[in-house]
Design a protein around this motif. Structure first.
Motif, PDB file in Angstrom:
ATOM      1  N   ASP A   9      28.833  49.264  59.488  1.00  0.00           N
ATOM      2  CA  ASP A   9      29.201  50.676  59.371  1.00  0.00           C
ATOM      3  C   ASP A   9      29.873  51.097  60.663  1.00  0.00           C
ATOM      4  O   ASP A   9      29.213  51.484  61.636  1.00  0.00           O
ATOM      5  N   LEU A  10      31.234  50.966  60.655  1.00  0.00           N
ATOM      6  CA  LEU A  10      31.991  51.258  61.868  1.00  0.00           C
ATOM      7  C   LEU A  10      32.648  52.639  61.828  1.00  0.00           C
ATOM      8  O   LEU A  10      33.515  52.927  62.630  1.00  0.00           O
ATOM      9  N   GLU A  25      38.603  48.633  68.220  1.00  0.00           N
ATOM     10  CA  GLU A  25      37.908  47.452  67.733  1.00  0.00           C
ATOM     11  C   GLU A  25      38.569  46.896  66.472  1.00  0.00           C
ATOM     12  O   GLU A  25      38.738  45.686  66.317  1.00  0.00           O
ATOM     13  N   LEU A  26      38.954  47.785  65.561  1.00  0.00           N
ATOM     14  CA  LEU A  26      39.570  47.330  64.314  1.00  0.00           C
ATOM     15  C   LEU A  26      40.918  46.672  64.588  1.00  0.00           C
ATOM     16  O   LEU A  26      41.287  45.673  63.950  1.00  0.00           O
ATOM     17  N   ALA A  28      41.732  45.139  67.364  1.00  0.00           N
ATOM     18  CA  ALA A  28      41.469  43.867  68.033  1.00  0.00           C
ATOM     19  C   ALA A  28      41.085  42.784  67.030  1.00  0.00           C
ATOM     20  O   ALA A  28      41.374  41.593  67.214  1.00  0.00           O
ATOM     21  N   GLU A  29      40.409  43.172  65.934  1.00  0.00           N
ATOM     22  CA  GLU A  29      40.023  42.215  64.914  1.00  0.00           C
ATOM     23  C   GLU A  29      41.162  41.902  63.949  1.00  0.00           C
ATOM     24  O   GLU A  29      41.004  41.079  63.043  1.00  0.00           O
ATOM     25  N   GLY A  30      42.296  42.564  64.094  1.00  0.00           N
ATOM     26  CA  GLY A  30      43.442  42.287  63.219  1.00  0.00           C
ATOM     27  C   GLY A  30      43.264  42.826  61.815  1.00  0.00           C
ATOM     28  O   GLY A  30      43.826  42.282  60.854  1.00  0.00           O
ATOM     29  N   LYS A  31      42.498  43.933  61.667  1.00  0.00           N
ATOM     30  CA  LYS A  31      42.273  44.490  60.352  1.00  0.00           C
ATOM     31  C   LYS A  31      43.558  45.113  59.805  1.00  0.00           C
ATOM     32  O   LYS A  31      44.348  45.678  60.556  1.00  0.00           O
ATOM     33  N   PRO A  32      43.779  45.023  58.496  1.00  0.00           N
ATOM     34  CA  PRO A  32      44.952  45.675  57.906  1.00  0.00           C
ATOM     35  C   PRO A  32      44.832  47.195  58.018  1.00  0.00           C
ATOM     36  O   PRO A  32      43.721  47.733  58.125  1.00  0.00           O
ATOM     37  N   VAL A  33      45.999  47.830  57.944  1.00  0.00           N
ATOM     38  CA  VAL A  33      46.031  49.283  58.116  1.00  0.00           C
ATOM     39  C   VAL A  33      45.227  49.984  57.032  1.00  0.00           C
ATOM     40  O   VAL A  33      44.539  50.980  57.277  1.00  0.00           O
ATOM     41  N   ALA A  34      45.283  49.457  55.785  1.00  0.00           N
ATOM     42  CA  ALA A  34      44.551  50.095  54.693  1.00  0.00           C
ATOM     43  C   ALA A  34      43.060  50.084  54.960  1.00  0.00           C
ATOM     44  O   ALA A  34      42.342  51.068  54.714  1.00  0.00           O
ATOM     45  N   GLU A  35      42.552  48.943  55.491  1.00  0.00           N
ATOM     46  CA  GLU A  35      41.114  48.874  55.784  1.00  0.00           C
ATOM     47  C   GLU A  35      40.765  49.795  56.942  1.00  0.00           C
ATOM     48  O   GLU A  35      39.699  50.426  56.956  1.00  0.00           O
ATOM     49  N   ILE A  36      41.665  49.858  57.947  1.00  0.00           N
ATOM     50  CA  ILE A  36      41.421  50.775  59.064  1.00  0.00           C
ATOM     51  C   ILE A  36      41.300  52.203  58.561  1.00  0.00           C
ATOM     52  O   ILE A  36      40.430  52.968  59.005  1.00  0.00           O
ATOM     53  N   ALA A  37      42.190  52.573  57.608  1.00  0.00           N
ATOM     54  CA  ALA A  37      42.139  53.929  57.064  1.00  0.00           C
ATOM     55  C   ALA A  37      40.812  54.203  56.388  1.00  0.00           C
ATOM     56  O   ALA A  37      40.221  55.277  56.534  1.00  0.00           O
TER      57      ALA A  37
END
Length: 602
Positions: A9-10, A25-26, A28-37
């Motif tokens: 739960d970030l 953090e997101l 740095a982990e290379g998360k896609p933009v949709a997941e970041i949103a």
């Protein structure tokens, strides 16, 4: 995230700082933009905006920048241009406008693959090949055909409004005549010296190569410049300028500058004209440019304030009423300073020529309401005329109603005079007298003071200008005394009537009619009066000076300049005009006092 790994739960727990840390953090982990949103609880466009807004230069734990490489390189290439955006934490954001977001990496690829994909998109925009790097460290070169890069449309630069105005040489030639020497030229503009050394001598200018049609000459206020329809000449230095008539139109000029209209295509009969006007300084350099709606009024040409900083322009508006605009060359502002409204649909408003007030701070503007369908028995017509006093800054200083059709105002503003054909008392329908009457009126109250029966002020061949002497001590009018039609001086209180002598020349056929020898008093010397644009009479010394054109009749230029009485100007040749019929005759002139204060018979 790896398969089987439970998502943490970030979502931010509190404040903008927590949001910024989670975003870092997101990324740095290379998360896609949709997941970041989703993790931040915002929309995808907002996620893009937050990613771009992370301050440049901040680094995560492994030293990689927070911005994707494609955006980072683009920002470096642009040099950090554009307005700053707000960072997620509320501090100063990174530079740049809203630009395309970084490409979203697919699920399951590493941060290295994400960086490689972003670099590949930058390479695709430039055409050619790019390199895709997978987690297996295999490298494939994919060749793409080059795509054309969109080129923004090129805007054609608009040339300066005065680009068509060019210095020229050899346009005008100068002529000199000794006092009394005949003027044999058939075109040109000529100045008769009236004072000091060389009084009576004549200096003239004319176009060196006039072509088939003689040019129309005019002199500016102050007489420093002379002009034709497409050329202007400075008398003191000999400099000239010229322009194509299909590009510029000269509307007015003084010692301090000129006003040009930028010529546009002719509009249809139902279209509103919106024109560009350019005001220059005394060196013919642009000072300011204006756009105004309306058509020019020939009854009141543009005129300048005493120091040439402002020019006043009267335009007929789309609603069929005139408006006087003030164009300020120092500030570039334009102001409508006077716009009388029509009182009914059966009336039109006519501005008359202005008179500079003797206080140097204001000018007097007469205007009349004219019926569009006047009765045939109305004589000279309307008597709903007003005189407005306006300051050179555009402020309204006063208004007076006078019962004449055309008002001539004394320089001090205390008196006004006009011509009427009076109705015969007791006739119904009204009958009108056969002679005209001049009314002298209080310039403040509009009350009639006295009248001169069988006298005229609307005389001359389109002769504008004043009828009052420069010191407001009296009025010049056309009279009939002892059976001879001529001109006389009437004192301001109506106590004295002084006939003026008849001009000695010229004697050509054109000047045989007394109307062609109309009298025009000087604007600053009460002793000087011009006759017919050719002769000057000095009441103090009883001396005559004049020009004797032998080949041509005068044009309609006014004989006096705004700067005073040092010169009288004569333009040749005569111009076509519309002669108004004389509606009344002259009988023996006489002065009447004890007038009624109201009524048409006044």
């Amino acid at each position: 995230m790896a398969d089987g790994e439970q998502p943490r739960d970030l979502r931010p727990t509190e404040g903008a700082d927590a949001t910024s840390r989670l975003l870092e953090e997101l990324l740095a982990e290379g998360k896609p933009v949709a997941e970041i949103a989703v993790r931040l609880g915002i929309s995808v466009p907002d996620a893009h905006a937050r990613i771009r807004g992370v301050p440049p230069g901040r680094e995560v734990e492994d030293g990689e920048p927070l911005l994707p490489p494609s955006l980072g390189r683009a920002e470096q290439a642009r040099g950090g241009e554009g307005p700053p955006l707000r960072a997620p934490g509320g501090g100063g954001g990174g530079p740049g406008r809203r630009r395309p977001s970084a490409p979203e990496p697919r699920r399951g690829i590493s941060r290295r693959a994400f960086l490689g994909l972003a670099a590949g998109v930058a390479g695709l925009a430039a055409g050619g090949a790019f390199l895709i790097t997978r987690e297996t460290e295999e490298e494939d070169t994919v060749v793409r055909p080059p795509r054309p890069v969109p080129v923004p449309p090129t805007l054609t630069p608009v040339p300066p409004a005065l680009a068509a105005l060019q210095p020229a040489t050899g346009i005008f030639k100068e002529l000199t005549l000794e006092p009394g020497q005949p003027l044999t030229e058939d075109h040109g503009i000529f100045f008769l010296r009236t004072r000091g050394e060389g009084a009576g001598s004549v200096t003239g200018w004319q176009v060196a190569e006039p072509g088939n049609d003689p040019p129309v000459y005019q002199a500016g206020a102050g007489r420093r410049f002379i002009a034709t329809t497409n050329a202007l000449h400075e008398r003191t230095t000999g400099r000239s300028w010229t322009w194509p008539e299909d590009r510029l139109r000269l509307l007015g000029f003084s010692d301090y500058g000129a006003l040009f209209e930028v010529v546009q295509e002719e509009l249809g009969p139902h279209l509103i004209k919106r024109a560009r006007y350019v005001l220059t300084n005394g060196q013919l350099e642009e000072r300011a440019e204006f756009e105004l709606t309306g058509t020019l009024l020939p009854s009141i040409p543009p005129f300048f304030d005493p120091i040439g900083r402002r020019v006043f322009l009267a335009l007929q508006q789309p609603q069929e009423y005139p408006s006087l605009f003030m164009l300020d060359g120092a500030t570039g502002w334009v102001t409508s300073v006077f716009s009388p409204q029509r009182q009914s649909t059966l009336q039109r408003i006519l501005f008359h020529a202005t008179t500079p007030a003797s206080d140097g701070e204001s000018f007097l503007l007469p205007f009349s309401y004219w019926p569009t369908r006047p009765p045939l028995t109305l004589g000279y017509g309307i008597f709903a005329t007003f005189v407005a006093r306006l300051g050179w800054g555009g402020d309204h200083l006063g208004m007076t109603r006078v019962r004449v059709d055309r008002a001539f105002v004394s320089p001090d503003g205390s008196l006004a005079a006009g011509e009427r054909v009076l109705a015969v008392p007791g006739t119904e329908p009204p009958l009108f007298e056969e002679t005209s009457t001049v009314l002298v009126i209080d310039g403040t109250t509009g009350r009639n003071l006295f009248r001169v029966r069988s006298a005229r002020l609307n005389y001359g061949d389109e002769l504008g200008g004043a009828r009052w002497l420069a010191d407001s001590s009296g009025l010049v009018m056309q009279t009939k005394i002892g059976g001879r039609v001529g001109y006389s001086f009437v004192s301001r209180d109506g106590s004295r009537l002084e006939p003026l002598p008849e001009p000695p020349g010229p004697s050509g056929e054109w000047f045989q009619h007394p109307d062609m020898r109309g009298a025009a008093p000087s604007p600053d010397d009460p002793s000087l009066i011009a006759f017919g644009r050719t002769d000057v009479y000095d009441r103090a010394s009883s001396r005559w000076m004049g020009m004797n054109p032998t080949e041509a009749a005068p044009a309609h230029a006014g004989p006096w300049g705004g700067d005073g009485s040092n010169e009288v100007v004569l333009a040749l040749p005569h111009q076509p005009h519309r002669m108004l019929p004389l509606l009344a005759d002259l009988d023996e002139t006489r002065i009447e006092h004890n007038l009624p204060s109201e009524g048409d018979d006044a």
